[in-house]
Design an enzyme around this catalytic site. Structure first.
Site, mmCIF file in Angstrom:
data_model
loop_
_atom_site.group_PDB
_atom_site.id
_atom_site.type_symbol
_atom_site.label_atom_id
_atom_site.label_comp_id
_atom_site.label_asym_id
_atom_site.label_seq_id
_atom_site.Cartn_x
_atom_site.Cartn_y
_atom_site.Cartn_z
ATOM 1 C CG ASN A 45 -1.721 1.200 1.429
ATOM 2 O OD1 ASN A 45 -1.801 2.036 0.532
ATOM 3 N ND2 ASN A 45 -2.349 1.320 2.590
ATOM 4 C CD1 TRP A 46 3.929 1.247 -2.650
ATOM 5 C CD2 TRP A 46 3.985 2.363 -4.588
ATOM 6 N NE1 TRP A 46 4.863 0.636 -3.462
ATOM 7 C CE2 TRP A 46 4.911 1.305 -4.662
ATOM 8 C CE3 TRP A 46 3.840 3.196 -5.695
ATOM 9 C CZ2 TRP A 46 5.699 1.071 -5.794
ATOM 10 C CZ3 TRP A 46 4.622 2.964 -6.828
ATOM 11 C CH2 TRP A 46 5.551 1.909 -6.868
ATOM 12 C CE LYS A 47 -0.223 3.189 4.757
ATOM 13 N NZ LYS A 47 -0.128 3.275 6.191
ATOM 14 C CG HIS A 54 -5.856 1.994 5.278
ATOM 15 N ND1 HIS A 54 -5.432 2.931 6.192
ATOM 16 C CD2 HIS A 54 -4.849 1.107 5.142
ATOM 17 C CE1 HIS A 54 -4.205 2.618 6.578
ATOM 18 N NE2 HIS A 54 -3.824 1.512 5.966
ATOM 19 C CD GLU A 71 -2.899 5.512 6.865
ATOM 20 O OE1 GLU A 71 -2.825 5.499 5.622
ATOM 21 O OE2 GLU A 71 -2.008 5.026 7.599
ATOM 22 C CD GLU A 109 -3.657 -2.518 7.333
ATOM 23 O OE1 GLU A 109 -2.532 -2.725 6.865
ATOM 24 O OE2 GLU A 109 -4.309 -1.504 7.077
ATOM 25 N N GLY A 158 2.386 2.045 10.788
ATOM 26 C CA GLY A 158 3.392 3.092 10.674
ATOM 27 C C GLY A 158 4.097 3.419 11.975
ATOM 28 C CB SER A 216 4.973 -1.993 11.985
ATOM 29 O OG SER A 216 4.599 -0.643 12.237
ATOM 30 N N GLY A 230 2.714 -1.112 4.266
ATOM 31 C CA GLY A 230 2.834 0.295 3.909
ATOM 32 C C GLY A 230 4.281 0.681 3.695
ATOM 33 N N GLY A 231 4.892 1.216 4.736
ATOM 34 C CA GLY A 231 6.252 1.763 4.639
ATOM 35 C C GLY A 231 7.258 0.840 3.965
HETATM 36 P P1 PGA Z 1 2.709 0.145 7.633
HETATM 37 O O1 PGA Z 1 1.249 0.397 6.976
HETATM 38 O O2 PGA Z 1 3.222 -1.147 7.055
HETATM 39 O O3 PGA Z 1 3.518 1.332 7.223
HETATM 40 O O4 PGA Z 1 2.495 0.030 9.096
HETATM 41 C C1 PGA Z 1 0.364 -0.673 6.758
HETATM 42 C C2 PGA Z 1 -0.922 -0.145 6.218
HETATM 43 O O5 PGA Z 1 -1.361 0.933 6.642
HETATM 44 O O6 PGA Z 1 -1.556 -0.780 5.335
#
Ligand code: PGA
Length: 240
Positions: free
Chosen positions: A10-12, A94, A96, A161, A167, A201, A222-223
């Protein structure tokens, strides 16, 4: 039955057209792997990513879609347009999106139904906050999110999640991941066939242990999905 592992990046709100050599470079870095691979870039990068990923076996997903078929919804993107472009999956609900845009579980379910109707695979995200985990209500919160956000249909993927793990560098305990995935599976018809991803994470240092759990069918990352090196290392951890 054998598990089908899905490793989804997930590149956000990251990435640019200059970085689309990512797909060929990732393929070269990982060699043959059994897991399904998916990258979800921001909307404007999707057509370029689909071109750039041709022949790599890496599928391209989106990070949201609208619940309506089409119409007067400024700034939104329809599931059918995504499908027409060649998108295979769409992340929905998600945390976010739930916090930045006030998305409710009912809205997430409507989006997921529209995605299914368009031929996309929704990846519906659920997860508790830190206060909810500390107060002992994590299971009840996640069960309710699953009950309301996930359409009663096959073809859905769920991502567990924990919000506090996203993150933050913190990850859930392996026993808690197993317990929550089992709970999620028990609440969904056709739970046996359901792919449940863990997210929060996930990185090279913890991917092997998390992905070895029998209840875990992959990861939403994500990251650590932003560089070929870190995502490549996570993926290599799925192959033995
Ligand atoms: P993260 O994000 O791996 O940076 O914790 C995961 C996500 O939000 O899908």
């Amino acid at each position: 039955m054998s598990r089908r592992l899905l490793i989804a990046g997930n590149w956000k709100m990251n990435g640019s057209p200059g970085q689309l050599d990512f797909f060929q470079n990732l393929r070269a870095a990982i060699g043959e792997v059994a897991a399904e691979l998916l990258i979800c870039p921001p909307f404007p990068l999707i057509p370029g990513a689909i071109d750039a990923a041709t022949g790599t076996g890496i599928a391209i997903g989106a990070q949201d879609c609208h619940a309506a078929v089409s119409g007067a919804h400024t700034g939104d993107v329809s599931a059918s347009l995504l499908a027409e472009l060649g998108v295979t999956h769409v992340i929905l609900g998600h945390s976010e999106r739930r916090s930045d845009h006030g998305e409710t579980s009912q809205q997430v379910c409507a989006k997921a139904e529209r995605a299914l109707a368009a031929g996309l695979i929704p990846i519906v995200c659920v997860g508790e906050s830190l206060e909810e985990r500390r107060s002992g209500s994590a299971e009840a919160v996640v069960a309710k999110q699953v009950d309301v956000s996930v359409p009663k249909a096959s073809g859905v993927v769920i991502a567990y999640e924990p919000v506090w793990a996203i993150g933050s560098g913190l990850t859930a305990e392996l026993e808690d991941i197993t317990a929550m995935h089992a709970l999620i599976r028990s609440r969904v018809e056709q739970g046996e066939d359901l792919q449940i991803l863990y997210g929060g994470s996930v990185k090279p240092a913890n991917a092997r242990d998390i992905l070895a759990l029998s209840e875990v069918d992959g990861a939403l990352i994500g990251g650590a999905s932003l560089t070929v090196q870190s995502l490549g290392e996570v993926i290599k951890n799925t192959s033995n």
